[in-house]
Design an enzyme around this catalytic site. Structure first.
Site, PDB file in Angstrom:
ATOM      1  N   LYS A  76      21.147 -15.514 -51.879  1.00  0.00           N
ATOM      2  CA  LYS A  76      20.980 -15.604 -50.859  1.00  0.00           C
ATOM      3  C   LYS A  76      22.027 -16.839 -49.915  1.00  0.00           C
ATOM      4  CE  LYS A  76      17.066 -12.961 -49.023  1.00  0.00           C
ATOM      5  NZ  LYS A  76      16.115 -12.830 -48.700  1.00  0.00           N
ATOM      6  N   ASP A 113      15.320 -12.456 -41.393  1.00  0.00           N
ATOM      7  CA  ASP A 113      13.749 -11.628 -42.062  1.00  0.00           C
ATOM      8  C   ASP A 113      13.463 -12.613 -40.835  1.00  0.00           C
ATOM      9  OD1 ASP A 113      14.587 -10.992 -44.075  1.00  0.00           O
ATOM     10  OD2 ASP A 113      14.675 -12.840 -45.660  1.00  0.00           O
TER      11      ASP A 113
HETATM   12  N1  LIG Z   1       8.215  -9.115 -46.678  1.00  0.00           N
HETATM   13  C1  LIG Z   1       9.081  -9.190 -46.981  1.00  0.00           C
HETATM   14  O1  LIG Z   1      10.600  -9.169 -45.550  1.00  0.00           O
HETATM   15  C2  LIG Z   1       9.364 -10.724 -47.774  1.00  0.00           C
HETATM   16  C3  LIG Z   1      10.355 -11.297 -47.144  1.00  0.00           C
HETATM   17  C4  LIG Z   1      10.848 -12.174 -47.800  1.00  0.00           C
HETATM   18  C5  LIG Z   1      10.021 -12.819 -48.712  1.00  0.00           C
HETATM   19  N2  LIG Z   1       8.765 -11.867 -49.191  1.00  0.00           N
HETATM   20  C6  LIG Z   1       8.391 -12.300 -50.180  1.00  0.00           C
HETATM   21  O2  LIG Z   1       7.748 -13.397 -49.444  1.00  0.00           O
HETATM   22  C7  LIG Z   1       7.578 -14.365 -50.843  1.00  0.00           C
HETATM   23  C8  LIG Z   1       8.017 -15.808 -51.618  1.00  0.00           C
HETATM   24  O3  LIG Z   1       9.568 -15.553 -51.361  1.00  0.00           O
HETATM   25  P1  LIG Z   1      10.300 -16.657 -51.092  1.00  0.00           P
HETATM   26  O4  LIG Z   1      11.789 -16.490 -51.179  1.00  0.00           O
HETATM   27  O5  LIG Z   1      10.394 -17.073 -49.847  1.00  0.00           O
HETATM   28  O6  LIG Z   1      10.608 -17.508 -52.338  1.00  0.00           O
HETATM   29  P2  LIG Z   1      10.483 -18.583 -52.470  1.00  0.00           P
HETATM   30  O7  LIG Z   1      11.659 -19.825 -52.031  1.00  0.00           O
HETATM   31  O8  LIG Z   1      11.156 -19.118 -53.932  1.00  0.00           O
HETATM   32  O9  LIG Z   1       9.253 -19.622 -52.080  1.00  0.00           O
HETATM   33  C9  LIG Z   1       7.834 -19.211 -53.234  1.00  0.00           C
HETATM   34  C10 LIG Z   1       7.529 -20.428 -51.969  1.00  0.00           C
HETATM   35  O10 LIG Z   1       5.954 -20.398 -52.456  1.00  0.00           O
HETATM   36  C11 LIG Z   1       5.383 -21.623 -53.044  1.00  0.00           C
HETATM   37  N3  LIG Z   1       4.616 -20.959 -54.399  1.00  0.00           N
HETATM   38  C12 LIG Z   1       5.366 -20.085 -55.877  1.00  0.00           C
HETATM   39  N4  LIG Z   1       4.211 -19.882 -56.496  1.00  0.00           N
HETATM   40  C13 LIG Z   1       3.389 -20.528 -56.514  1.00  0.00           C
HETATM   41  C14 LIG Z   1       1.426 -20.690 -56.388  1.00  0.00           C
HETATM   42  N5  LIG Z   1       1.493 -19.875 -58.140  1.00  0.00           N
HETATM   43  N6  LIG Z   1       0.914 -21.748 -56.222  1.00  0.00           N
HETATM   44  C15 LIG Z   1       1.110 -21.620 -55.049  1.00  0.00           C
HETATM   45  N7  LIG Z   1       2.666 -22.093 -54.019  1.00  0.00           N
HETATM   46  C16 LIG Z   1       3.257 -21.421 -55.284  1.00  0.00           C
HETATM   47  C17 LIG Z   1       6.622 -22.100 -54.061  1.00  0.00           C
HETATM   48  O11 LIG Z   1       6.359 -23.576 -54.256  1.00  0.00           O
HETATM   49  P3  LIG Z   1       6.754 -24.088 -55.145  1.00  0.00           P
HETATM   50  O12 LIG Z   1       7.790 -25.042 -54.498  1.00  0.00           O
HETATM   51  O13 LIG Z   1       6.203 -25.266 -55.931  1.00  0.00           O
HETATM   52  O14 LIG Z   1       7.234 -23.463 -56.107  1.00  0.00           O
HETATM   53  C18 LIG Z   1       7.462 -22.589 -52.589  1.00  0.00           C
HETATM   54  O15 LIG Z   1       6.965 -22.816 -51.298  1.00  0.00           O
HETATM   55  C19 LIG Z   1       7.832 -13.345 -52.250  1.00  0.00           C
HETATM   56  O16 LIG Z   1       6.057 -12.842 -52.740  1.00  0.00           O
HETATM   57  C20 LIG Z   1       8.800 -12.577 -51.421  1.00  0.00           C
HETATM   58  O17 LIG Z   1       8.239 -11.086 -51.850  1.00  0.00           O
HETATM   59  C21 LIG Z   1       8.698 -11.200 -48.470  1.00  0.00           C
END
Ligand SMILES: NC(=O)c1ccc[n+]([C@@H]2O[C@H](COP(=O)([O-])OP(=O)(O)OC[C@H]3O[C@@H](n4cnc5c(N)ncnc54)[C@H](OP(=O)(O)O)[C@@H]3O)[C@@H](O)[C@H]2O)c1
Length: 294
Positions: A76, A113
Site C-alpha cells: 500500500k 478506506d
Molecule cells: N474494516 C476495514 O476495512 C479495515 C481496513 C484497514 C484495516 N483494518 C483493520 O485495522 C487494524 C489495523 O490495521 P492497520 O493497517 O492500521 O495496521 P498497522 O498499520 O500495522 O497499525 C496498527 C496499529 O495498532 C497498534 N498495535 C498493534 N498491536 C498492538 C497491541 N498489541 N496493543 C496496542 N496497540 C497495538 C500499532 O502500534 P505500534 O506502532 O506501537 O505497533 C499501530 O498503531 C487491523 O485489525 C485491520 O484488519 C480494517
C-alpha cells in the site's frame, strides 16, 4: 453465490488485487458477485505479488489493459512512487488501496478506506462527523485513513492514542498540518488518558488489531462508555470483538469493520466502472449469515 462470469472473452474488462499473501482476500468474491448481479462483462482476479516483483507487476497490469486494481499488504505504501498521480486522499494518507488505469495510459492512486469508514458510519448510525470529537486508538495505516477522513468532514477535534507515543504524535501533527481547522493531539496509551479521552469524545475508533485473536483483551477500559457514544472497531473477524461486546453491554452504539470493508470496495467499484455498486449483493459475500453489531 455468483462468482466470476461464466465466460471470459476478449471483450471482458479485468480488474484485480495485488498483495502478498492475497489468497485470504474477500474482494474477488465481493466484486465478481457485483459484476454478475449487474450483468457486466467484467472479472476481478487476485494476483500474489512479492515485494521484489512489485515494479514489474504494476507495469505489467497496466500493459495488460486492466481497468484498475486494489492494493493490499504489503504494497500500500511501496506502490506510491510507481504511480503517475495520487488523489488528495491517497497523498494525505500516504497509502494507496485502489489504482485506476486511466485512458491516457497513466495510473492514478487513490485510497477508499476513509470513504468506506465514513459511509459505514453514516449508513448504520446516520452519524456525520462535522463538529464532533473523536478518540482514535492506534496510529498505523488505517488510523491515518480514519483521521484524515474525519478531519476532511469537519470533525472539531481528534485525540490519538498509540502504544508507540511517537507515532501518535507524528499522526496528530500531520493531521493538524493538512487540516488546520482540526484540533488533533496525541495522548499517551494509559488508562487515565484513555478515560479522559472517553469523557471528551463522542466517537471512539479502535484501529489496532487488538481483538482479532482469540483471547485478546479489549484495547480500552470501557469504564465511562455510555449510550451517548458511538464505538467503531475496524476489525471485522471476529464480528464481535471484546471491545464491542463490552460497549454493547453499556448500550453504546457499536459498529464493526465489515461496513468499512464493504464501502471501501464499493467506492473502488464505482471508480473503475462508473456504476453504483450493488451493495446488498456485495454485503452477502462478505458475511453470509452473520449479523453486524449496530
Ligand atoms: N474494516 C476495514 O476495512 C479495515 C481496513 C484497514 C484495516 N483494518 C483493520 O485495522 C487494524 C489495523 O490495521 P492497520 O493497517 O492500521 O495496521 P498497522 O498499520 O500495522 O497499525 C496498527 C496499529 O495498532 C497498534 N498495535 C498493534 N498491536 C498492538 C497491541 N498489541 N496493543 C496496542 N496497540 C497495538 C500499532 O502500534 P505500534 O506502532 O506501537 O505497533 C499501530 O498503531 C487491523 O485489525 C485491520 O484488519 C480494517
Amino acid at each position: 453465490m455468483s462468482q466470476a462470469p461464466a465466460r471470459i472473452s476478449g471483450a471482458t474488462r479485468l480488474v484485480g488485487i495485488i498483495g502478498h499473501p492475497v489468497a485470504h482476500s474477500r474482494s474477488p468474491a465481493m466484486h465478481n458477485a457485483a459484476f454478475a448481479e449487474l450483468g457486466m462483462d467484467w472479472a476481478y482476479v487476485p494476483f500474489s505479488v512479492t515485494p521484489e516483483a512489485l515494479p514489474q507487476a504494476v507495469k505489467g497490469l497496466a500493459a495488460l489493459g486492466l481497468a484498475g486494481f486494489n492494493v493490499t499488504i504489503p504494497h500500500k505504501e511501496a506502490i506510491l512512487p510507481l504511480l503517475d498521480h495520487l488523489t488528495p486522499e491517497a497523498a494525505a494518507i500516504g497509502a494507496v488501496n485502489t489504482v485506476i488505469c486511466q485512458p491516457d495510459g497513466t495510473m492514478l492512486g487513490h485510497n477508499t478506506d476513509g470513504e468506506g469508514f465514513s459511509r459505514a458510519l453514516h449508513e448504520t448510525h446516520r452519524f456525520l462527523p462535522r463538529r464532533s470529537l473523536a478518540f482514535v486508538m492506534g496510529a498505523g495505516g488505517s488510523a491515518r485513513a480514519v483521521c484524515d477522513q474525519l478531519a476532511r468532514e469537519g470533525v472539531q477535534g481528534i485525540r490519538i492514542s498509540s502504544r508507540t507515543l511517537s507515532k501518535a504524535v507524528a499522526l496528530a501533527e500531520h493531521i493538524a498540518s493538512i487540516h488546520p481547522g482540526c484540533d488533533a493531539k496525541a495522548v499517551p496509551w494509559g488508562p487515565l488518558e484513555q478515560r479522559a479521552a472517553i469523557n471528551w469524545a463522542e466517537l471512539i475508533v479502535n484501529t489496532t488489531p487488538v481483538g482479532m485473536k482469540a483471547g485478546d483483551p479489549s484495547p480500552l477500559d470501557v469504564n465511562g462508555i455510555s449510550p451517548g457514544h458511538i464505538v467503531v472497531d475496524l476489525i471485522y473477524a471476529p464480528p464481535l470483538t471484546p471491545l464491542l461486546a463490552q460497549c454493547q453491554e453499556l448500550r453504546a452504539r457499536c459498529l464493526n469493520g465489515m461496513g468499512m470493508l464493504l464501502h471501501q470496495g464499493a467506492a473502488a467499484f464505482t471508480r473503475w466502472t462508473g456504476e453504483d455498486a450493488p451493495l446488498e449483493t456485495m454485503r452477502k459475500t462478505l458475511a453470509p449469515g452473520t449479523k453486524e453489531p449496530a
